[in-house]
Design an enzyme around this catalytic site. Structure first.
Site, mmCIF file in Angstrom:
data_model
loop_
_atom_site.group_PDB
_atom_site.id
_atom_site.type_symbol
_atom_site.label_atom_id
_atom_site.label_comp_id
_atom_site.label_asym_id
_atom_site.label_seq_id
_atom_site.Cartn_x
_atom_site.Cartn_y
_atom_site.Cartn_z
ATOM 1 N N ARG A 53 0.848 -1.196 0.000
ATOM 2 C CA ARG A 53 0.000 0.000 0.000
ATOM 3 C C ARG A 53 0.881 1.243 0.000
ATOM 4 O O ARG A 53 2.098 1.149 0.055
ATOM 5 C CB ARG A 53 -0.935 -0.020 1.220
ATOM 6 C CG ARG A 53 -0.177 -0.384 2.507
ATOM 7 C CD ARG A 53 -0.742 0.197 3.722
ATOM 8 N NE ARG A 53 -0.692 1.634 3.718
ATOM 9 C CZ ARG A 53 0.405 2.348 3.952
ATOM 10 N NH1 ARG A 53 1.575 1.769 4.185
ATOM 11 N NH2 ARG A 53 0.359 3.662 3.942
ATOM 12 N N GLY A 54 0.215 2.411 0.018
ATOM 13 C CA GLY A 54 0.950 3.673 -0.063
ATOM 14 C C GLY A 54 1.057 4.040 -1.543
ATOM 15 O O GLY A 54 1.416 3.187 -2.376
ATOM 16 N N ALA A 55 0.733 5.297 -1.875
ATOM 17 C CA ALA A 55 0.623 5.694 -3.286
ATOM 18 C C ALA A 55 1.847 5.302 -4.130
ATOM 19 O O ALA A 55 1.705 4.610 -5.146
ATOM 20 C CB ALA A 55 0.335 7.191 -3.367
ATOM 21 N N ARG A 90 -6.833 0.306 -7.616
ATOM 22 C CA ARG A 90 -7.281 1.288 -6.608
ATOM 23 C C ARG A 90 -7.439 2.626 -7.339
ATOM 24 O O ARG A 90 -6.579 2.983 -8.145
ATOM 25 C CB ARG A 90 -6.271 1.402 -5.447
ATOM 26 C CG ARG A 90 -6.199 0.131 -4.589
ATOM 27 C CD ARG A 90 -5.426 0.351 -3.305
ATOM 28 N NE ARG A 90 -6.158 1.165 -2.347
ATOM 29 C CZ ARG A 90 -5.608 1.663 -1.224
ATOM 30 N NH1 ARG A 90 -4.338 1.416 -0.949
ATOM 31 N NH2 ARG A 90 -6.323 2.381 -0.389
ATOM 32 N N GLN A 191 -3.203 2.217 9.851
ATOM 33 C CA GLN A 191 -1.852 2.292 9.269
ATOM 34 C C GLN A 191 -0.881 3.010 10.213
ATOM 35 O O GLN A 191 0.313 2.726 10.216
ATOM 36 C CB GLN A 191 -1.889 3.029 7.925
ATOM 37 C CG GLN A 191 -2.507 2.233 6.789
ATOM 38 C CD GLN A 191 -3.992 2.505 6.637
ATOM 39 O OE1 GLN A 191 -4.669 2.828 7.616
ATOM 40 N NE2 GLN A 191 -4.521 2.352 5.445
ATOM 41 N N ASP A 232 -2.034 11.188 -1.870
ATOM 42 C CA ASP A 232 -2.294 10.175 -2.897
ATOM 43 C C ASP A 232 -2.536 10.796 -4.266
ATOM 44 O O ASP A 232 -2.402 10.134 -5.288
ATOM 45 C CB ASP A 232 -3.479 9.295 -2.507
ATOM 46 C CG ASP A 232 -3.063 8.337 -1.406
ATOM 47 O OD1 ASP A 232 -2.926 8.786 -0.253
ATOM 48 O OD2 ASP A 232 -2.817 7.160 -1.714
ATOM 49 N N ASN A 242 -5.724 12.499 0.599
ATOM 50 C CA ASN A 242 -4.882 11.645 1.441
ATOM 51 C C ASN A 242 -5.818 10.837 2.336
ATOM 52 O O ASN A 242 -7.038 11.005 2.314
ATOM 53 C CB ASN A 242 -3.895 12.482 2.257
ATOM 54 C CG ASN A 242 -2.846 11.620 2.945
ATOM 55 O OD1 ASN A 242 -2.258 10.732 2.320
ATOM 56 N ND2 ASN A 242 -2.625 11.821 4.234
ATOM 57 N N LYS A 243 -5.219 9.973 3.134
ATOM 58 C CA LYS A 243 -5.976 9.067 3.995
ATOM 59 C C LYS A 243 -7.083 9.791 4.749
ATOM 60 O O LYS A 243 -6.870 10.888 5.274
ATOM 61 C CB LYS A 243 -4.996 8.393 4.966
ATOM 62 C CG LYS A 243 -5.578 7.390 5.931
ATOM 63 C CD LYS A 243 -6.414 6.326 5.280
ATOM 64 C CE LYS A 243 -5.707 5.566 4.183
ATOM 65 N NZ LYS A 243 -6.632 4.774 3.323
HETATM 66 O O1 MRU Z 1 -4.860 3.235 1.852
HETATM 67 P P1 MRU Z 1 -3.377 3.442 1.955
HETATM 68 O O2 MRU Z 1 -2.787 2.865 3.181
HETATM 69 O O3 MRU Z 1 -2.661 3.016 0.698
HETATM 70 O O4 MRU Z 1 -3.228 5.026 2.054
HETATM 71 C C1 MRU Z 1 -1.954 5.583 2.093
HETATM 72 C C2 MRU Z 1 -1.956 7.055 2.341
HETATM 73 O O5 MRU Z 1 -2.981 7.679 2.426
HETATM 74 C C3 MRU Z 1 -0.633 7.736 2.403
HETATM 75 O O6 MRU Z 1 -0.695 8.850 3.231
HETATM 76 C C4 MRU Z 1 -0.237 8.183 0.986
HETATM 77 O O7 MRU Z 1 -0.264 7.110 0.098
HETATM 78 C C5 MRU Z 1 1.073 8.839 0.929
HETATM 79 S S1 MRU Z 1 2.356 7.738 1.360
HETATM 80 C C6 MRU Z 1 3.763 8.138 0.641
#
Ligand code: MRU
Length: 353
Positions: A53-55, A90, A191, A232, A242-243
């Protein structure tokens, strides 16, 4: 010949014979288990389930998976289908689309399987250096003694490199600044509680875990000097997704006059997206809110069949952001309004394959 050893072993790794491994993030921190992704369909499942996970990291993982499929002999038609399926795994993080667009351009222009894997490896290595530059730029904004609040996980587990927001914190700490981090647990998938605490502990950076609804109280008590989050997708006007929970923090920061920073690579910019209202927001399963699941099993806590709303991301308007920390510099809202950011950011990666 591509040097796969150059993919420094982090949380996504490709072995010399192009086997793709990820550290299964759904099991952390209780279990550190590596998972082999043999096919694109296994990679899609892992991305959807947030095992990876993570963008930035989902983008490079998808690219490596496609490169692996090419090496294993998939036809160009099959590769294009697989790229489209990965693209759709996603919807919010634009890094995934950007990585797939670059791979698809390679497929369409008739690159060999080795060259396609080479593009994926390039995307991985590029992300490592983008993280390094974000960290260097952002660390300038951090002062000795700062207590920094962060949300979700934005470190090595979310990128190929040292991270975005967490990379900035890591760099400031490596510069000898005394930093303490307040880690939002980040409901519903935790997370922050599961992953950011795991990384900070390994890095030896002092932190305190809080539930998301404690952030306002801490700010009122003046215990937070700065807030740094990742992103993201950044729209052309500086609004960003973002999250879920990030927008609330930005509103709180504005009220308490606390600097609110967002950190990300240029690969998270979406110039085709005029503003935050146009960013697609991923809706996830009700089960993530009605209970919890982990290595310990599943616990259901909501009244059975309760209707649930579960957007995975929210949008923070540019006017609430103090600074955008990007790989090519630190920017203000005026920079976005005057279109200065677009001029500094490469529209395409300078791939040399
Ligand atoms: O759903 P996730 O865990 O993939 O969400 C991740 C985030 O929202 C992070 O803050 C974002 O991807 C930036 S991480 C470099």
């Amino acid at each position: 010949m591509i040097n796969l050893n150059a993919l420094a072993l982090r949380f996504v790794h490709m072995s010399k014979d192009a086997e793709l491994w990820i550290l299964d993030q759904t099991l952390l921190p209780l279990k550190e288990e590596w998972l082999l992704l043999r096919t694109v369909s296994e990679a899609i499942d892992a991305i959807k389930a947030l095992k990876v996970r993570g963008a930035p990291l989902i983008g490079v993982t998808a690219a490596l998976s496609l490169g692996q499929s090419a090496i294993k002999g998939a036809s160009y038609a099959q590769l294009l289908d697989e790229a489209r399926a990965l693209h759709a795994a996603r919807p919010t993080a634009v890094n995934l689309m950007m990585c797939m667009d670059r791979m698809m351009a390679g497929i369409a222009s008739g690159k060999t399987p080795e060259e396609l894997l080479g593009i994926a490896v390039h995307l991985f290595n590029e992300d490592v250096s983008l993280c390094t530059r974000i960290a260097e730029n952002g660390a300038e904004l951090i002062s000795d003694g700062d207590h920094i609040l962060t949300h979700c996980n934005t470190g090595g587990l979310a990128t190929a490199g040292s991270g975005t927001a967490l990379g900035v914190i890591r760099k400031a700490s490596a510069q000898g600044k005394t930093i303490h981090v307040y880690v939002d647990e980040t409901r519903p998938l935790l997370q922050g509680a599961r992953l950011t605490t795991w990384e900070l502990k390994k890095l030896g950076i002092p932190y305190t875990l809080i539930t998301d609804n404690m952030a306002a109280h801490l700010m009122r008590l003046r215990k937070v000097q700065k807030i740094i989050v990742g992103c993201d997708r950044i729209a052309a006007n500086g609004d960003f997704a973002n999250k879920i929970g990030t927008y609330g923090l930005a509103v709180l920061a504005h009220h308490h006059r606390i600097p609110f920073y967002v950190a990300g690579p240029y690969t998270t910019m979406d110039w085709a997206c005029f503003d935050g209202d146009r960013i697609p927001i991923e809706q996830r399963s009700a089960s993530e809110v009605s209970g919890v699941e982990g290595v310990f099993g599943r616990v259901e806590w909501a009244t059975p069949d309760s209707p649930v709303y579960n957007p995975a991301f929210d949008v923070t308007p540019a006017k609430l952001v103090s600074r955008w920390i990007l790989d090519c510099g630190v920017f203000t809202g005026n920079d976005f309004q005057a279109d200065r950011v677009r001029q500094l950011i490469p529209q395409q990666s300078t791939l040399q394959i």
